[in-house]
Scaffold this motif. Structure first.
Motif, short mmCIF file in Angstrom:
data_model
loop_
_atom_site.label_atom_id
_atom_site.label_comp_id
_atom_site.label_asym_id
_atom_site.label_seq_id
_atom_site.Cartn_x
_atom_site.Cartn_y
_atom_site.Cartn_z
N LEU A 220 46.99 46.71 31.26
CA LEU A 220 46.74 46.23 32.63
C LEU A 220 45.26 46.05 32.91
N SER A 221 44.45 47.04 32.58
CA SER A 221 43.02 46.92 32.86
C SER A 221 42.38 45.81 32.05
N ALA A 222 42.76 45.69 30.78
CA ALA A 222 42.21 44.62 29.95
C ALA A 222 42.60 43.25 30.50
N ALA A 223 43.84 43.11 30.92
CA ALA A 223 44.29 41.83 31.49
C ALA A 223 43.54 41.54 32.79
N LEU A 224 43.37 42.55 33.63
CA LEU A 224 42.64 42.35 34.89
C LEU A 224 41.20 41.95 34.64
N ILE A 225 40.55 42.60 33.70
CA ILE A 225 39.15 42.25 33.39
C ILE A 225 39.08 40.82 32.85
N GLY A 226 40.01 40.46 31.99
CA GLY A 226 40.02 39.09 31.45
C GLY A 226 40.21 38.05 32.53
N VAL A 227 41.14 38.29 33.44
CA VAL A 227 41.38 37.34 34.53
C VAL A 227 40.16 37.28 35.45
N CYS A 228 39.53 38.40 35.71
CA CYS A 228 38.34 38.41 36.56
C CYS A 228 37.18 37.65 35.92
N LEU A 229 37.00 37.82 34.62
CA LEU A 229 35.94 37.08 33.93
C LEU A 229 36.22 35.58 33.96
N LEU A 230 37.46 35.21 33.78
CA LEU A 230 37.83 33.80 33.86
C LEU A 230 37.60 33.27 35.28
N PRO B 56 37.41 37.20 47.52
CA PRO B 56 38.79 37.17 48.04
C PRO B 56 39.83 37.06 46.92
N ALA B 57 39.53 36.29 45.89
CA ALA B 57 40.48 36.15 44.79
C ALA B 57 40.65 37.46 44.05
N LEU B 58 39.56 38.19 43.84
CA LEU B 58 39.64 39.47 43.16
C LEU B 58 40.44 40.48 43.98
N VAL B 59 40.19 40.53 45.26
CA VAL B 59 40.95 41.42 46.14
C VAL B 59 42.43 41.05 46.10
N ALA B 60 42.72 39.77 46.15
CA ALA B 60 44.11 39.32 46.11
C ALA B 60 44.77 39.70 44.80
N LEU B 61 44.04 39.56 43.70
CA LEU B 61 44.59 39.91 42.40
C LEU B 61 44.95 41.39 42.34
N VAL B 62 44.06 42.23 42.82
CA VAL B 62 44.33 43.67 42.79
C VAL B 62 45.48 44.02 43.73
N VAL B 63 45.47 43.47 44.94
CA VAL B 63 46.54 43.77 45.91
C VAL B 63 47.88 43.24 45.42
N TRP B 64 47.91 41.99 44.97
CA TRP B 64 49.16 41.40 44.53
C TRP B 64 49.66 42.08 43.25
N GLY B 65 48.75 42.41 42.35
CA GLY B 65 49.15 43.11 41.13
C GLY B 65 49.75 44.47 41.43
N THR B 66 49.12 45.21 42.32
CA THR B 66 49.64 46.52 42.71
C THR B 66 50.99 46.37 43.40
N LEU B 67 51.09 45.43 44.30
CA LEU B 67 52.35 45.16 45.00
C LEU B 67 53.46 44.85 44.00
N THR B 68 53.15 44.05 43.00
CA THR B 68 54.16 43.66 42.02
C THR B 68 54.55 44.82 41.13
N VAL B 69 53.58 45.59 40.66
CA VAL B 69 53.90 46.72 39.80
C VAL B 69 54.76 47.74 40.54
N VAL B 70 54.44 47.99 41.79
CA VAL B 70 55.22 48.94 42.58
C VAL B 70 56.62 48.39 42.85
N ALA B 71 56.75 47.08 42.99
CA ALA B 71 58.04 46.48 43.33
C ALA B 71 58.95 46.22 42.13
N VAL B 72 58.43 46.35 40.92
CA VAL B 72 59.24 46.03 39.73
C VAL B 72 60.59 46.76 39.73
N PRO B 73 60.65 48.06 40.02
CA PRO B 73 61.96 48.73 39.98
C PRO B 73 63.00 48.12 40.92
N VAL B 74 62.58 47.73 42.11
CA VAL B 74 63.56 47.16 43.04
C VAL B 74 63.79 45.68 42.77
#
Length: 137
Positions: free
Chosen positions: A49-59, A71-89
């Protein structure tokens, strides 16, 4: 400084209490499974996860205009966290045919709605930041 030390001491005490509960109430045969589970979580987070996040941020730093980066970085972190938390449901993990009240909400639609809120927030923030940047030049 005292507050940090006090909070640190409380954290250590709570951690020790948790370790005591784990060691006193968990079957020793399962300790290895728990250690592997925790280890897999650390590896998944730190190396995937961290490696993917760093790669996307560098891109994003290369592709996006300066005013849109934060704003894009904040959205990536918020949306990524939202998605990881929501995966079980979202995958309906734990749903059972004999209990229809489990996972009986529109989780996918809610995830889409929250994702849309994140995207709209980024667009608004990006436009506001770009307007301010052009106004200052």
């Amino acid at each position: 400084m005292r507050t940090r030390l006090a909070l640190g001491a409380v954290g250590v005490l709570v951690g020790l209490y948790g370790a005591f509960l784990f060691l006193s109430r968990q079957d020793p045969a399962q300790w290895l499974e728990v250690a592997l589970w925790f280890g897999a979580g650390v590896v998944a987070h730190d190396f995937v996860l961290s490696a993917a996040l760093i790669g996307v941020c560098l891109l994003g730093a290369r592709v996006l205009p300066r005013s849109w980066r934060a704003p894009a970085l904040v959205a990536l972190v918020v949306w990524g966290t939202l998605t990881v938390v929501a995966v079980p449901v979202l995958t309906r993990g734990g749903a059972r045919a004999d209990n229809p009240t489990l996972l009986d909400r529109p989780y996918v639609a809610t995830w889409w709605a929250l994702s849309a809120i994140v995207v709209v927030s980024v667009v608004i923030a990006g436009f506001v930041r770009s307007r301010r940047a052009h106004g200052e030049e």
